[in-house]
Design an enzyme around this catalytic site. Structure first.
Site, PDB file in Angstrom:
ATOM      1  N   GLY A 277       0.844  -1.190   0.000  1.00  0.00           N
ATOM      2  CA  GLY A 277       0.000   0.000   0.000  1.00  0.00           C
ATOM      3  C   GLY A 277       0.876   1.235   0.000  1.00  0.00           C
ATOM      4  O   GLY A 277       0.933   2.001  -0.962  1.00  0.00           O
ATOM      5  N   CYS A 346      -7.456  22.674  18.812  1.00  0.00           N
ATOM      6  CA  CYS A 346      -7.139  23.003  20.206  1.00  0.00           C
ATOM      7  C   CYS A 346      -6.625  21.809  20.982  1.00  0.00           C
ATOM      8  O   CYS A 346      -7.249  21.381  21.963  1.00  0.00           O
ATOM      9  CB  CYS A 346      -8.370  23.571  20.890  1.00  0.00           C
ATOM     10  SG  CYS A 346      -9.035  24.922  19.968  1.00  0.00           S
ATOM     11  N   GLU A 347      -5.561  21.216  20.551  1.00  0.00           N
ATOM     12  CA  GLU A 347      -4.842  20.237  21.367  1.00  0.00           C
ATOM     13  C   GLU A 347      -3.376  20.316  20.991  1.00  0.00           C
ATOM     14  O   GLU A 347      -3.043  20.532  19.828  1.00  0.00           O
ATOM     15  CB  GLU A 347      -5.295  18.783  21.192  1.00  0.00           C
ATOM     16  CG  GLU A 347      -6.365  18.475  20.246  1.00  0.00           C
ATOM     17  CD  GLU A 347      -6.858  17.037  20.388  1.00  0.00           C
ATOM     18  OE1 GLU A 347      -6.072  16.151  20.750  1.00  0.00           O
ATOM     19  OE2 GLU A 347      -8.040  16.829  20.121  1.00  0.00           O
ATOM     20  N   TYR A 375      -2.107   6.685   3.768  1.00  0.00           N
ATOM     21  CA  TYR A 375      -2.598   6.860   5.138  1.00  0.00           C
ATOM     22  C   TYR A 375      -2.720   8.350   5.491  1.00  0.00           C
ATOM     23  O   TYR A 375      -2.522   8.751   6.626  1.00  0.00           O
ATOM     24  CB  TYR A 375      -1.711   6.105   6.136  1.00  0.00           C
ATOM     25  CG  TYR A 375      -1.537   4.646   5.756  1.00  0.00           C
ATOM     26  CD1 TYR A 375      -2.619   3.785   5.786  1.00  0.00           C
ATOM     27  CD2 TYR A 375      -0.308   4.142   5.320  1.00  0.00           C
ATOM     28  CE1 TYR A 375      -2.491   2.455   5.412  1.00  0.00           C
ATOM     29  CE2 TYR A 375      -0.165   2.812   4.944  1.00  0.00           C
ATOM     30  CZ  TYR A 375      -1.265   1.980   4.989  1.00  0.00           C
ATOM     31  OH  TYR A 375      -1.136   0.669   4.618  1.00  0.00           O
TER      32      TYR A 375
HETATM   33  N1  LLP Z   1      -1.826  -6.120   4.009  1.00  0.00           N
HETATM   34  C1  LLP Z   1      -2.352  -6.087   5.244  1.00  0.00           C
HETATM   35  C2  LLP Z   1      -3.036  -7.278   5.757  1.00  0.00           C
HETATM   36  C3  LLP Z   1      -2.217  -4.927   6.032  1.00  0.00           C
HETATM   37  O1  LLP Z   1      -2.725  -4.914   7.261  1.00  0.00           O
HETATM   38  C4  LLP Z   1      -1.548  -3.798   5.520  1.00  0.00           C
HETATM   39  C5  LLP Z   1      -1.405  -2.573   6.302  1.00  0.00           C
HETATM   40  C6  LLP Z   1      -1.036  -3.861   4.209  1.00  0.00           C
HETATM   41  C7  LLP Z   1      -1.188  -5.039   3.489  1.00  0.00           C
HETATM   42  C8  LLP Z   1      -0.321  -2.725   3.565  1.00  0.00           C
HETATM   43  O2  LLP Z   1       0.859  -2.393   4.224  1.00  0.00           O
HETATM   44  P1  LLP Z   1       1.833  -1.285   3.584  1.00  0.00           P
HETATM   45  O3  LLP Z   1       2.412  -1.861   2.315  1.00  0.00           O
HETATM   46  O4  LLP Z   1       1.026  -0.072   3.310  1.00  0.00           O
HETATM   47  O5  LLP Z   1       2.845  -1.054   4.626  1.00  0.00           O
HETATM   48  N2  LLP Z   1      -1.882   3.826   9.244  1.00  0.00           N
HETATM   49  C9  LLP Z   1      -0.510   3.377   9.372  1.00  0.00           C
HETATM   50  C10 LLP Z   1      -0.232   2.139   8.569  1.00  0.00           C
HETATM   51  C11 LLP Z   1      -1.160   0.990   8.864  1.00  0.00           C
HETATM   52  C12 LLP Z   1      -0.900  -0.244   8.066  1.00  0.00           C
HETATM   53  C13 LLP Z   1      -1.957  -1.250   8.298  1.00  0.00           C
HETATM   54  N3  LLP Z   1      -1.879  -2.424   7.495  1.00  0.00           N
HETATM   55  C14 LLP Z   1       0.438   4.517   9.002  1.00  0.00           C
HETATM   56  O6  LLP Z   1      -0.044   5.621   8.712  1.00  0.00           O
HETATM   57  O7  LLP Z   1       1.652   4.365   9.065  1.00  0.00           O
END
Ligand code: LLP
Length: 421
Positions: A277, A346-347, A375
């Protein structure tokens, strides 16, 4: 590498000057580059050349229809984690046979919708979930293809909130129990066990944890085959990290990651899926915002922006670092000064960076947060009744708003008033 570069001192998204979009759309807004999305998807696809594979974009990173359509047209599959994401992927024209369904708590309704609309596979996270999928598939008179997500107990060496591969994390079934769970799956009606799934975390900046996890998956493949299961597909998850600072970070390249996959599981005769992702979307997006005030505090100076934690929560939530750059480059030789870069909420948590060296800014100056494509928009909210900010996409010298800014009325009219008021 991305396609947000300065031309004659002005930040451009591909061939479009960022101030041109800011003048038309207003700030803050997210801005994506088609060329960067395309390049990053292809890097993964090419890294797995030579083995049967499908790159399933983890659309939780950035799920605007325009982004999904761009990637789907290149042949991407999608990794979805909710009924909403499944519906979004379908709406963007992604066929069911290219959609994998991950996520720890798939509900009966979500399972039914996916089985009805078509699904490549469910990545099952627990035995109770496996039983529900079996029951729903049987009720619908169909067979659900499944992998089981194993938790390999590997330290991903990333931020604790996004590590998922240790036994204390809520994800998957302990790899030590895999034989038992696969035997259970094989006994249930309505399921076709096709493979193994693993995902150990996000923003991994070393290859070693992947190697450890994938080696365990290869071993397990052999064990399960010996037990009589047909293992034909390995879903190896996502997680490859990106450089958030341009100077001192060099996470492994998709080519190196692809080679590792070939080394560790290439000989298993399985189709391989990956679910990246962040690496696809992260550096394909920036957040453009404007300086609303400059404030001299006691011993520190604050830059107050019109973007806030509700628009980009990563710094508040994960202490994440984002490069913050002026849209119009400072004159060469200008002295940098430390600023606290904050939003108007306001935090105190609404702080993007502390004591960040920047060339002095003035009211109305545009600044951009780099690496905000993943994200970013998807985690934003309307806290403080601040409207969700628009998303814009560029493609060469063209640009389009791909999600408009809601009006205050749009937001207010979503509430419904009980009859007694
Ligand atoms: N597959 C599964 C089962 C996952 O849970 C995730 C991400 C991905 C693939 C993709 O991972 P990536 O290639 O994007 O690292 N909100 C957080 C990141 C949360 C990731 C959750 N799962 C941030 O902003 O860093």
């Amino acid at each position: 590498m991305d396609h947000f570069v300065y031309q004659n001192g002005v930040l451009h998204a591909e061939d479009v000057p960022v101030p041109e979009i800011a003048a038309a759309v207003g700030t803050p807004f997210y801005l994506y580059s088609t060329a960067t999305l395309t390049r990053h998807f292809r890097l993964f696809d090419e890294a797995l050349d030579g083995i049967d594979h499908l790159v399933c974009y983890a659309m939780k990173a950035a799920s605007n229809q325009a982004i999904l359509k761009t990637l789907a047209a290149l042949g991407a599959g999608m990794d979805v984690v909710s009924g909403g994401e499944y519906a979004r992927a379908k709406a963007a024209g992604v066929p069911g046979e290219r959609i994998v369904f991950s996520g720890v708590g798939k509900t009966e309704d979500e399972i039914r919708a996916a089985l009805t609309g078509g699904i490549r596979q469910f990545n099952v996270e627990s035995e109770p979930e496996m039983e529900v999928i079996s029951r729903v598939a049987t009720e619908l008179g169909t067979v659900a293809p499944i992998t089981v997500r194993v938790n390999p107990d590997v330290d991903a060496k990333t931020h604790a909130k996004i590590a998922t591969g240790k036994s204390e994390n809520k994800f998957g079934i302990p790899i030590s129990r895999a034989r038992e769970v696969y035997a259970h799956a094989a006994r249930l009606p309505g399921l076709e066990v096709i493979g193994i799934d693993v995902h150990i975390g996000s923003q991994l900046t070393e290859l070693e944890p992947f190697r450890l996890a994938y080696r365990k998956v290869a071993e397990l493949t052999e064990t399960l085959r010996a037990d009589g299961h047909e293992i034909t597909r390995l879903d190896l998850g996502g997680g490859l990290g990106i450089p958030y600072t341009r100077s001192n970070e060099a996470p492994p390249l998709p080519t190196e990651y692809g080679q590792l996959i070939k080394d560790e599981v290439g000989h298993m005769g399985c189709e391989v899926e990956i679910e990246p992702g962040r690496l696809i979307a992260g550096n394909a997006g920036i957040l453009v915002t404007q300086v609303v005030y400059l404030k001299n505090g006691e011993g520190r100076d604050f830059v107050i922006l019109d973007a806030a934690m509700n628009d980009l929560i990563r710094p508040a939530m994960y202490e994440a670092y984002h490069d913050i750059v002026p849209v119009v480059e400072a004159a060469p030789g200008v002295d940098m000064q430390p600023f606290d870069i904050v939003g108007p909420v306001c935090e105190s948590g609404d702080t993007f960076a502390r004591q960040r060296p920047l060339a002095p800014l003035e009211l109305g100056d545009l600044v951009a947060f780099r690496s905000a494509g993943a994200y970013g928009a998807v985690m934003s909210s309307e806290y403080n009744t601040r409207p969700l900010i628009p998303e814009v996409m560029v493609n060469g010298d063209r640009w389009a708003v791909i999600r408009p800014r809601p009006t205050f009325d749009d937001i207010i009219n979503r509430d419904t008033i009980p009859e007694w008021l």
